[in-house]
Write an enzyme that holds these catalytic residues in place. Structure first.
Site, PDB file in Angstrom:
ATOM      1  N   ASN A 109       0.818  -1.219   0.000  1.00  0.00           N
ATOM      2  CA  ASN A 109       0.000   0.000   0.000  1.00  0.00           C
ATOM      3  C   ASN A 109       0.855   1.273   0.000  1.00  0.00           C
ATOM      4  O   ASN A 109       0.573   2.210  -0.739  1.00  0.00           O
ATOM      5  CB  ASN A 109      -0.952   0.001   1.201  1.00  0.00           C
ATOM      6  N   THR A 154     -15.394  37.779 -32.010  1.00  0.00           N
ATOM      7  CA  THR A 154     -16.225  37.356 -30.876  1.00  0.00           C
ATOM      8  C   THR A 154     -17.466  36.723 -31.514  1.00  0.00           C
ATOM      9  O   THR A 154     -17.886  37.162 -32.591  1.00  0.00           O
ATOM     10  CB  THR A 154     -16.643  38.546 -29.971  1.00  0.00           C
ATOM     11  N   HIS A 155     -17.976  35.716 -30.889  1.00  0.00           N
ATOM     12  CA  HIS A 155     -19.101  34.950 -31.478  1.00  0.00           C
ATOM     13  C   HIS A 155     -18.731  34.415 -32.864  1.00  0.00           C
ATOM     14  O   HIS A 155     -19.603  34.194 -33.692  1.00  0.00           O
ATOM     15  CB  HIS A 155     -20.374  35.803 -31.585  1.00  0.00           C
ATOM     16  N   SER A 276      -6.229  12.289 -48.169  1.00  0.00           N
ATOM     17  CA  SER A 276      -7.445  11.484 -48.181  1.00  0.00           C
ATOM     18  C   SER A 276      -7.222  10.293 -49.103  1.00  0.00           C
ATOM     19  O   SER A 276      -6.557  10.406 -50.123  1.00  0.00           O
ATOM     20  CB  SER A 276      -8.615  12.332 -48.685  1.00  0.00           C
ATOM     21  N   LYS A 282      -7.165  16.589 -51.271  1.00  0.00           N
ATOM     22  CA  LYS A 282      -7.292  16.951 -49.857  1.00  0.00           C
ATOM     23  C   LYS A 282      -5.967  17.055 -49.128  1.00  0.00           C
ATOM     24  O   LYS A 282      -5.043  16.283 -49.355  1.00  0.00           O
ATOM     25  CB  LYS A 282      -8.151  15.902 -49.118  1.00  0.00           C
ATOM     26  N   ASN A 284      -5.393  17.456 -45.046  1.00  0.00           N
ATOM     27  CA  ASN A 284      -6.182  17.544 -43.823  1.00  0.00           C
ATOM     28  C   ASN A 284      -5.325  17.863 -42.593  1.00  0.00           C
ATOM     29  O   ASN A 284      -4.218  17.347 -42.461  1.00  0.00           O
ATOM     30  CB  ASN A 284      -6.918  16.220 -43.576  1.00  0.00           C
ATOM     31  N   GLU A 289      -6.848  17.936 -35.375  1.00  0.00           N
ATOM     32  CA  GLU A 289      -8.150  17.322 -35.078  1.00  0.00           C
ATOM     33  C   GLU A 289      -8.031  16.265 -33.980  1.00  0.00           C
ATOM     34  O   GLU A 289      -8.867  16.181 -33.076  1.00  0.00           O
ATOM     35  CB  GLU A 289      -8.727  16.676 -36.339  1.00  0.00           C
ATOM     36  N   TYR A 316      -6.505   2.083   2.471  1.00  0.00           N
ATOM     37  CA  TYR A 316      -6.403   1.533   1.122  1.00  0.00           C
ATOM     38  C   TYR A 316      -7.615   0.665   0.782  1.00  0.00           C
ATOM     39  O   TYR A 316      -8.127  -0.067   1.622  1.00  0.00           O
ATOM     40  CB  TYR A 316      -5.114   0.703   0.977  1.00  0.00           C
ATOM     41  N   GLN A 321      -6.485   0.681  -7.309  1.00  0.00           N
ATOM     42  CA  GLN A 321      -5.655   0.159  -8.398  1.00  0.00           C
ATOM     43  C   GLN A 321      -6.072   0.791  -9.739  1.00  0.00           C
ATOM     44  O   GLN A 321      -5.310   0.788 -10.689  1.00  0.00           O
ATOM     45  CB  GLN A 321      -5.822  -1.366  -8.446  1.00  0.00           C
ATOM     46  N   LYS A 324      -4.133   3.907 -12.141  1.00  0.00           N
ATOM     47  CA  LYS A 324      -2.940   3.882 -12.994  1.00  0.00           C
ATOM     48  C   LYS A 324      -3.169   4.125 -14.469  1.00  0.00           C
ATOM     49  O   LYS A 324      -2.514   4.969 -15.087  1.00  0.00           O
ATOM     50  CB  LYS A 324      -2.214   2.549 -12.819  1.00  0.00           C
TER      51      LYS A 324
HETATM   52  N1  ARG Z   1      -1.685  -3.469  -7.292  1.00  0.00           N
HETATM   53  C1  ARG Z   1      -2.134  -2.724  -6.158  1.00  0.00           C
HETATM   54  C2  ARG Z   1      -2.566  -1.336  -6.568  1.00  0.00           C
HETATM   55  O1  ARG Z   1      -2.173  -0.924  -7.591  1.00  0.00           O
HETATM   56  C3  ARG Z   1      -1.015  -2.591  -5.171  1.00  0.00           C
HETATM   57  C4  ARG Z   1      -1.469  -2.438  -3.770  1.00  0.00           C
HETATM   58  C5  ARG Z   1      -2.177  -3.659  -3.364  1.00  0.00           C
HETATM   59  N2  ARG Z   1      -2.407  -3.740  -1.954  1.00  0.00           N
HETATM   60  C6  ARG Z   1      -3.223  -4.635  -1.448  1.00  0.00           C
HETATM   61  N3  ARG Z   1      -3.341  -4.636  -0.161  1.00  0.00           N
HETATM   62  N4  ARG Z   1      -3.894  -5.485  -2.182  1.00  0.00           N
HETATM   63  O2  ARG Z   1      -3.301  -0.666  -5.887  1.00  0.00           O
END
Ligand code: ARG
Length: 471
Positions: A109, A154-155, A276, A282, A284, A289, A316, A321, A324
């Site tokens: 954690n 503007t607008h 294109s 074309k 582009n 975009e 926690y 998780q 990420k």
């Molecule tokens: N893979 C977990 C995460 O990204 C790591 C921490 C996990 N801790 C646990 N007590 N299961 O959050």
């Protein structure tokens, strides 16, 4: 057998492994995870929590594991759940049971909280550097266009003429605030959470400040529960990233408009345009975009993270998780967009004649006729009405204000004299906005000078932080 398998009597269902494991995406953290473990194990040795020679063996082993992962020679498995347990498993395979001492006084954690911070502070330095390159490209183009006049809108209706340099500098200042937001968030990211353990701290006599020093953090987090349970620093980053994406998206929209036949104000370099498959003529603005389009995923990641966190009790929870993939994707999305934007802006060509024609063939000097009458004693509200009638008459005649003869103009006010033609010329109109922040050339030059000083400060900040991270 799982590293945590002691209290279980059965293997985990494979579907559970597949569903709960994060190794598919958190292997991106391998380098940071091992960097953190190296600092942790050095501290365990220094504090006498494990033997010095054991700490050295573990450190050597960790470096070899990192090598193997980077060479693609290590087998990372879902059964080992995440990068933390995969590394620990590989370490033990490599150096034997002494590897099992690495995790003393630590939990995944606080480990994952550390890894996230290590990853993010490096990403922030990179992104501030990339923002600087875009700001520089905008500023260099602006310097080339301190005499180029185009309609300001503007607008999306032609409103008042401005210098193209002034328009570009508006974006340089938006990105400057983005830089400052990231720099400010750095203070909160750059705190060391290890030592929080699973949630309550640890019974071992660890030295958190030593670990912070090893990893070049500015200090340690203050509360162990907070350390392992909040990801506000990720939210802050995603929020700053959303504003960057929003700014880039608006600039993208303008590039798309300006490069259309309808505006025909700029042409993007061939190297930064696409064709294109069906229509041979074309060209582009795909990059612009896509940058505009990808703002959607960045905003989505911000909402996703806030929503994931909002109902979680301390400390926690596995929900976290989910912090990420959105963060990784945001970093990559921003790096991709910013990396392309600098050369795309640098190489675009500006069609000044078309811009000027758009100003000349329009009523964007109408405010200046009103201001002219005010200077000669008329109340602004009255002059507004007078000019409104003059514009209406011009439209009926199929003319612009500068095309009207003096007598035609004088039908609307006897205050109008020969000097009106000079007063309504686009150059005069622009030069007249001579207040700080205005579009007069000298004022835009001030904006350029000011941003160049800021860019120098940003460059120094980036260099300093990067040097710190190098160690
Ligand atoms: N893979 C977990 C995460 O990204 C790591 C921490 C996990 N801790 C646990 N007590 N299961 O959050």
């Amino acid at each position: 057998m799982k590293l945590w398998g002691g209290r279980f009597t059965k293997p985990t269902n494979e579907l559970v492994d597949a569903y709960t494991s994060s190794i598919g995406f958190d292997q991106k953290l391998a380098e940071y995870d091992i960097q953190g473990s190296l600092a942790h194990v050095a501290m365990l040795g220094k504090c006498g929590i494990i033997e010095q020679h054991e700490a050295e063996t573990i450190a050597d082993g960790l470096k070899q594991v990192l090598n193997k992962i980077q060479e693609g020679e290590a087998t990372l498995t879902q059964a080992d759940e995440d990068i933390h347990m995969n590394v620990e498993r590989l370490l033990i395979e490599h150096i034997g049971p002494v590897g099992g001492k690495l995790h003393t006084g630590r939990s995944r954690n606080d480990q994952v909280a550390l890894d996230m911070r290590l990853y993010l502070r490096e990403a922030i330095v990179d992104i501030v550097g990339l923002l600087g390159a875009v700001q520089t490209a905008l500023t260099e183009q602006a310097k080339q266009h301190l005499d180029t006049i185009l309609p300001g809108y503007t607008h999306l209706q032609r409103a008042q003429p401005v210098l193209f340099g002034h328009h570009l500098m508006a974006y340089a200042y938006m990105l400057q605030r983005d830089v400052e937001r990231l720099q400010d968030s750095w203070k909160r990211v750059n705190k060391m959470p290890l030592g929080a353990g699973a949630l309550a701290g640890t019974t071992f006599p660890i030295d958190r400040h030593f670990v912070a020093g090893q990893l070049h953090f500015d200090g340690i987090t203050e509360n162990s529960l907070d350390s392992v349970s909040d990801r506000d620093f990720v939210v802050e980053f995603l929020s700053a990233a959303s504003l960057i994406s929003m700014h880039l998206s608006r600039l993208s929209e303008e590039l798309v408009q300006w490069s259309s036949a309808e505006f025909n104000f700029i042409e993007l370099d061939d190297a930064f345009s696409t064709g294109s498959s069906m229509m041979p003529q074309k060209k582009n603005p795909d990059v612009a975009e896509l940058v505009r389009g990808k703002s959607g995923r960045v905003f989505g990641h911000l909402m996703g993270m806030l929503t994931t966190l909002k109902g979680l009790p301390l400390a926690y929870n596995k929900d976290m998780q989910e912090d990420k993939e959105g963060m990784f994707d945001t970093v990559e999305t921003l790096k991709g967009a910013l990396g392309l934007f600098a050369p795309m802006i640098e190489t675009m060509s500006v069609k000044q004649d078309n811009m000027y024609r758009a100003v000349r063939n329009d009523f964007s000097n109408a405010t200046d006729l009103a201001d002219y009458l005010v200077a000669k004693g008329m109340a602004f509200r009255e002059s507004h009405a007078v000019v409104g009638q003059t514009v209406l008459y011009s439209i009926e005649q199929g003319k612009y204000l500068l095309d009207l003869g003096l007598e035609e103009l004088q039908q609307f006010s006897s205050l109008i004299e020969e000097d009106i033609y000079e007063a309504l010329a686009p150059e005069t109109v622009v030069a007249a906005r001579n207040i700080p922040g205005g579009t007069a050339k000298a004022r835009v030059q001030d904006q350029v000078d000011n941003i160049e000083a800021l860019l120098e400060t940003n460059r120094k900040w980036t260099e300093e932080q990067a040097a710190k991270l190098e160690g």
